[in-house]
Design an enzyme around this catalytic site. Structure first.
Site, PDB file in Angstrom:
ATOM      1  N   ARG A   1      25.158 -10.694  -5.804  1.00 24.61           N
ATOM      2  CA  ARG A   1      26.194 -11.181  -6.716  1.00 24.61           C
ATOM      3  C   ARG A   1      25.536 -11.306  -8.078  1.00 24.61           C
ATOM      4  O   ARG A   1      25.241 -12.401  -8.544  1.00 24.61           O
ATOM      5  CB  ARG A   1      26.756 -12.518  -6.232  1.00 24.61           C
ATOM      6  CG  ARG A   1      27.606 -12.387  -5.000  1.00 24.61           C
ATOM      7  CD  ARG A   1      28.467 -13.617  -4.788  1.00 24.61           C
ATOM      8  NE  ARG A   1      27.768 -14.643  -4.057  1.00 24.61           N
ATOM      9  CZ  ARG A   1      28.302 -15.806  -3.720  1.00 24.61           C
ATOM     10  NH1 ARG A   1      29.546 -16.079  -4.050  1.00 24.61           N
ATOM     11  NH2 ARG A   1      27.617 -16.705  -3.046  1.00 24.61           N
TER      12      ARG A   1
ATOM     13  N   CYS B   1      25.462 -19.467  -0.593  1.00 24.94           N
ATOM     14  CA  CYS B   1      25.589 -18.588   0.569  1.00 24.94           C
ATOM     15  C   CYS B   1      25.073 -17.193   0.236  1.00 24.94           C
ATOM     16  O   CYS B   1      25.301 -16.674  -0.857  1.00 24.94           O
ATOM     17  CB  CYS B   1      27.053 -18.484   0.998  1.00 24.94           C
ATOM     18  SG  CYS B   1      27.723 -19.979   1.729  1.00 24.94           S
TER      19      CYS B   1
ATOM     20  N   ASP C   1      24.640 -10.146 -14.178  1.00 22.26           N
ATOM     21  CA  ASP C   1      24.475  -9.304 -15.368  1.00 22.26           C
ATOM     22  C   ASP C   1      25.731  -9.298 -16.233  1.00 22.26           C
ATOM     23  O   ASP C   1      25.643  -9.183 -17.466  1.00 22.26           O
ATOM     24  CB  ASP C   1      24.083  -7.872 -14.975  1.00 22.26           C
ATOM     25  CG  ASP C   1      25.052  -7.229 -14.003  1.00 22.26           C
ATOM     26  OD1 ASP C   1      25.500  -7.933 -13.084  1.00 22.26           O
ATOM     27  OD2 ASP C   1      25.359  -6.037 -14.149  1.00 22.26           O
ATOM     28  N   LEU C   2      26.923  -9.438 -15.620  1.00 23.18           N
ATOM     29  CA  LEU C   2      28.148  -9.502 -16.411  1.00 23.18           C
ATOM     30  C   LEU C   2      28.145 -10.739 -17.301  1.00 23.18           C
ATOM     31  O   LEU C   2      28.564 -10.681 -18.462  1.00 23.18           O
ATOM     32  CB  LEU C   2      29.372  -9.515 -15.499  1.00 23.18           C
ATOM     33  CG  LEU C   2      29.737  -8.215 -14.774  1.00 23.18           C
ATOM     34  CD1 LEU C   2      30.965  -8.432 -13.903  1.00 23.18           C
ATOM     35  CD2 LEU C   2      29.986  -7.093 -15.767  1.00 23.18           C
TER      36      LEU C   2
ATOM     37  N   ASP D   1      37.639 -14.841   0.276  1.00 27.25           N
ATOM     38  CA  ASP D   1      37.310 -16.099   0.940  1.00 27.25           C
ATOM     39  C   ASP D   1      38.187 -16.370   2.156  1.00 27.25           C
ATOM     40  O   ASP D   1      37.825 -17.174   3.020  1.00 27.25           O
ATOM     41  CB  ASP D   1      37.443 -17.269  -0.044  1.00 27.25           C
ATOM     42  CG  ASP D   1      36.257 -17.374  -0.992  1.00 27.25           C
ATOM     43  OD1 ASP D   1      35.280 -16.630  -0.797  1.00 27.25           O
ATOM     44  OD2 ASP D   1      36.303 -18.198  -1.917  1.00 27.25           O
TER      45      ASP D   1
ATOM     46  N   ARG E   1      30.177 -27.570   2.331  1.00 28.67           N
ATOM     47  CA  ARG E   1      30.213 -27.137   0.935  1.00 28.67           C
ATOM     48  C   ARG E   1      31.646 -26.975   0.440  1.00 28.67           C
ATOM     49  O   ARG E   1      31.914 -27.097  -0.753  1.00 28.67           O
ATOM     50  CB  ARG E   1      29.467 -25.806   0.769  1.00 28.67           C
ATOM     51  CG  ARG E   1      27.945 -25.908   0.915  1.00 28.67           C
ATOM     52  CD  ARG E   1      27.277 -24.573   0.609  1.00 28.67           C
ATOM     53  NE  ARG E   1      27.793 -24.056  -0.641  1.00 28.67           N
ATOM     54  CZ  ARG E   1      28.289 -22.835  -0.806  1.00 28.67           C
ATOM     55  NH1 ARG E   1      28.331 -22.000   0.214  1.00 28.67           N
ATOM     56  NH2 ARG E   1      28.723 -22.436  -1.981  1.00 28.67           N
TER      57      ARG E   1
ATOM     58  N   LYS F   1      37.898 -26.571  -4.352  1.00 26.76           N
ATOM     59  CA  LYS F   1      36.460 -26.508  -4.667  1.00 26.76           C
ATOM     60  C   LYS F   1      36.208 -25.591  -5.859  1.00 26.76           C
ATOM     61  O   LYS F   1      35.455 -25.936  -6.780  1.00 26.76           O
ATOM     62  CB  LYS F   1      35.690 -25.974  -3.450  1.00 26.76           C
ATOM     63  CG  LYS F   1      34.226 -25.607  -3.738  1.00 26.76           C
ATOM     64  CD  LYS F   1      33.533 -25.079  -2.507  1.00 26.76           C
ATOM     65  CE  LYS F   1      33.333 -23.592  -2.527  1.00 26.76           C
ATOM     66  NZ  LYS F   1      32.179 -23.144  -3.298  1.00 26.76           N
ATOM     67  N   ASN F   2      36.845 -24.428  -5.848  1.00 25.40           N
ATOM     68  CA  ASN F   2      36.568 -23.429  -6.880  1.00 25.40           C
ATOM     69  C   ASN F   2      37.189 -23.769  -8.227  1.00 25.40           C
ATOM     70  O   ASN F   2      36.922 -23.091  -9.221  1.00 25.40           O
ATOM     71  CB  ASN F   2      37.026 -22.046  -6.406  1.00 25.40           C
ATOM     72  CG  ASN F   2      36.157 -21.526  -5.274  1.00 25.40           C
ATOM     73  OD1 ASN F   2      34.998 -21.908  -5.149  1.00 25.40           O
ATOM     74  ND2 ASN F   2      36.723 -20.671  -4.440  1.00 25.40           N
TER      75      ASN F   2
END
Length: 417
Positions: free
Chosen positions: A121, A116, A124-125, A306, A398, A22-23
């Site tokens: 999270r 989620c 800003d980065l 995770d 998901r 997924k990622n």
């Protein structure tokens, strides 16, 4: 509303193929926007987050069609550079479209993402890095509006934290910069390497992916390609947890062992026997698990956040104490109360959770409150006595493709109602 009914106590056996990551799929789907023709993605999992990304692509004017686990995306025509609020709210990683729209269209407009709720999270980065590259960004009423006034400027970007999302957004923007961009303290996850492999196959010039310094030499144009998504290491970890929790023996097909480098020692400490050959990982668990003493979540190559929840579920019946320290997200222990409903003995203080293994778990009615927490409840339910009813399946869907079908093929008594 759908729910899972699981009758625990059955051993798992057989062989199962691990789904695509997924990622990896989500940023690569976004990256297809940088190409001006067709891309073909193999081993693409059927997930609600993937469907949400496809809806965003279609809204932007692209074409996408699926045949089983192959996805064909045609991004030759883009008619919009904005993403509506309702599409952005469907998943947290939708922010990854920011960099590609800037690079392809010279502008982007979108609201802050959903997904989620795992605590703050901040992006800003992402925004700080993009501003260094000459992007003018306006934030107002929960919306972002970005404009490239002249051209995307190459830059030396030092991330204060090795954020996966920020690393991806900078990479996706920098491939079209006029010059060379260098990212230091970059995220090193396998999914970063997979994204770089896809982009390089499309004509990008990226070196160092998978290391702490990534160098991106900008190009004027990218073309489509064929690419196979890497296997999902978190799904593999979840299946390994289910095997261990049920004292079973199962073979996982389609595993890249180096991606599990931080997980293997935990299962060995628990008493599991593991063997690997030609992409297949065989896991054999003892009747009673030993307790891994200390598990700290860290950026890759450390223990992945995770995998924390499903492995915590595995330790609920182990012999002794296991201490978890969650260093990535503030609110990643939502599954604890639900595991305790099943008879687990877990105490949480701040970012520390202590699991005192019990002799048995008992079925109960529980609810998934996030993606990996839902996976943890399934792992625990498989090893519990009696029947467990699990609500909150949209979270699970998901990230896990037909997970009940996968587990049923291994002998689990699990039904989706």
């Amino acid at each position: 509303m759908a729910k899972l009914l699981i009758t625990g106590g059955r051993k798992l056996s057989g062989e199962v193929k691990v789904q695509g990551s997924k990622n990896s799929t989500l940023p690569i789907l976004a990256a297809t926007l940088l190409c001006e023709d067709e891309s073909v993605l193999y081993n693409c999992p059927k997930l609600s987050d993937v469907d949400a990304s496809i809806r965003i692509l279609r809204y932007l004017g692209c074409k996408a069609q699926r045949s089983d686990n192959t996805l064909i995306v045609d991004t030759s025509n883009i008619t919009k550079s904005d993403i509506p609020h309702d599409l952005m709210r469907e998943m947290r990683s939708s922010i990854i479209f920011l960099g590609v729209l800037i690079a392809r269209c010279g502008r982007a407009k979108m609201s802050l993402p959903g997904g989620c709720e795992l605590g703050p999270r901040p992006i800003d980065l992402h925004l700080s890095a993009l501003r260094q590259m000459g992007i003018e960004i306006t934030e107002q009423h929960g919306e972002l509006e970005c404009v490239v006034n002249d051209f995307i400027k190459p830059s030396k970007i030092a991330l204060s934290f090795p954020s996966v999302g920020a690393t991806e957004n900078v990479m996706l923007t920098a491939v079209k910069a006029k010059g060379t961009t260098i990212i230091t303290n970059a995220a090193r996850e396998p999914e970063i390497t997979d994204l770089a492999d896809f982009l390089n196959s499309c004509g990008a010039r990226i070196t160092g992916a998978g290391e702490s310094t990534i160098v991106i030499e900008g190009v004027s144009k990218l073309h489509g390609c064929c690419h196979s998504i890497i296997p999902d290491r978190i799904v593999a970890a979840t299946l390994m947890s289910a095997i261990a929790a049920t004292s079973s023996s199962v073979t996982l097909d389609g595993v890249i062992l180096s991606h599990l480098c931080a997980l293997i020692p935990v299962f060995e400490q628990a008493g599991c026997e593991l063997s690997y050959k030609e992409g297949k990982l065989s896991v054999s668990a003892p009747y009673k698990l030993r307790s891994p003493k200390l598990i700290r979540t860290m950026p890759y190559p450390g223990f992945p956040t995770d995998a924390q929840a499903p492995i915590m579920a595995m330790t609920c019946k182990s012999n002794g104490l296991t201490v978890f320290v969650e260093n990535i997200f503030e609110s990643r222990y939502k599954h604890v109360d639900e595991l305790n409903r099943l008879g687990a003995n877990i105490k949480v203080e701040g970012k520390v959770a202590v699991v005192d293994g019990v002799k048995h778990l008992s079925g109960a009615n529980v609810q998934a409150l996030d993606l990996r927490g839902g996976a943890a409840l399934i792992v625990a339910a498989l090893s519990a006595q009696g029947q467990t009813e699990i609500l909150g399946l949209p979270y699970l869907e998901r990230g896990y493709e037909d997970f009940e079908v996968v587990l049923e093929s291994l002998g689990a008594d699990i039904k989706k109602i």
